[in-house]
Design an enzyme around this catalytic site. Structure first.
Site: not given
Ligand code: ADP
Length: 302
Positions: A9, A41, A218, A221, A223, A247-249, A280
């Site tokens: 995207n 990503n 997940t 924060a 964990g 985009a953390a995941g 990230s």
């Protein structure tokens, strides 16, 4: 070798004072076009962390599509199976970020809608040859189901990040070796609201019963809840000052598989992925926020 199958995207991001109501016109600022899409990503995360990775995807023949394909190559991704679709825009996300930090997102699949079972026919041998296949849910389910079945039959380890959340067939889940939902996605898949260790394990057990050996829920924060064969535990993340969790995941998933490719045991691969994802969230944007291997190693050495 790793194969990632998924979306690409262009994220059109605009800072807004508040979200405009129907009929209202507001002035935004700081317009940016940032490369995104969950598939891209995760592929970029793996590549920046030095994984041997090929990407199966569809981009449009617009300038974004042409440029992003070249950027993937420069990040070290094998782009043989990144297909350019004629007369078609690349997938987009229109993202408004309000001054209060909330976001509002509208997606349009565009070229991503072309990644069907028929379109990936030429790529099935790549999937068979791979050690790991990593997928998400921003491209047509028929393509994902086909790839998962081919991967399973060839003993390629199939990893599914079931995002964005949707209900999935038992046939697809039976092809999956490892699954990485966040709390929302876990609830959509299992009907269990994940609030504590007990409910996390309850959700994991439902996914184990569908044939999935490794479940990793997940928890932002906090964990990850890691469960194997009905027994689970929390693997804590790193504490950082979060500025943008976009985009953390994805960084987590790309880094986790890279850790496995490097021969790390599950817990160590998760720690490695926590470090990459933690970096990230301290940075703005999707692919702009994904760290390099050196940055993750320096972070872990602190
Ligand atoms: P998603 O972004 O897909 O909703 P999560 O929010 O569960 O996924 O985050 C995925 C991973 O990213 C977490 O397991 C953790 O490693 C990392 N992460 C997310 N948010 C934070 C945070 N605020 N601080 C540190 N790490 C974070």
């Amino acid at each position: 070798k790793l194969v990632v199958l998924g979306s690409v995207n262009a994220d059109h991001v605009l800072q807004v004072p508040s979200f405009p109501r129907p009929g209202e016109t507001l002035h935004g600022r700081n317009y940016q076009v940032i490369p995104g899409g969950k598939g891209a990503n995760q592929a970029v995360a793996a590549a920046r962390l030095n994984a041997d990775i090929g990407f199966i995807a569809c981009v449009g023949d617009d300038s974004f599509g042409i440029n992003i394909r070249e950027n993937f190559r420069m990040d070290g991704i094998d782009i043989t199976a990144v297909k350019m679709q004629p007369n078609c825009p690349t997938g987009i996300a229109m993202i408004q970020v309000s001054d209060s930090g909330e976001n509002s997102i509208c997606l349009s699949a565009e070229a991503n809608a072309k990644l069907t079972a028929a379109a990936i026919e030429p790529d099935l041998e790549r999937i068979r040859q791979a050690d790991y296949l990593l997928m998400q849910l921003e491209t047509p389910l028929c393509g994902i189901e086909k790839a998962a079945q081919v991967g399973k039959d060839a003993n390629t380890i199939v990893i599914l990040n079931p995002a964005p959340a949707r209900v999935l067939s038992d046939e697809l889940l039976a092809c999956v070796d490892m699954i990485t939902p966040n709390e929302t996605e876990a609830e959509v898949l299992t009907g269990v609201t994940v609030t504590d260790a007990e409910s996390a394990q309850q959700a994991a057990n439902i996914l184990h019963a569908k044939g999935i050996q490794t479940v990793m829920i997940t928890l932002g924060a906090k964990g990850v809840w890691l469960s194997q064969d009905g027994r689970g535990d929390i693997i804590a993340g790193f504490r950082v000052e979060a500025t943008d969790t976009t985009a953390a995941g994805d960084t987590f998933n790309g880094a986790f598989v890279t850790g496995l490719l490097d021969g790390l045991v599950l817990e160590s691969a998760i720690k490695f992925a926590h470090a990459a994802a933690a970096i990230s969230v301290t940075r703005f944007g999707a692919q702009t926020s994904i760290p390099t291997r050196k940055e993750v190693e320096d972070f872990l050495a602190q």
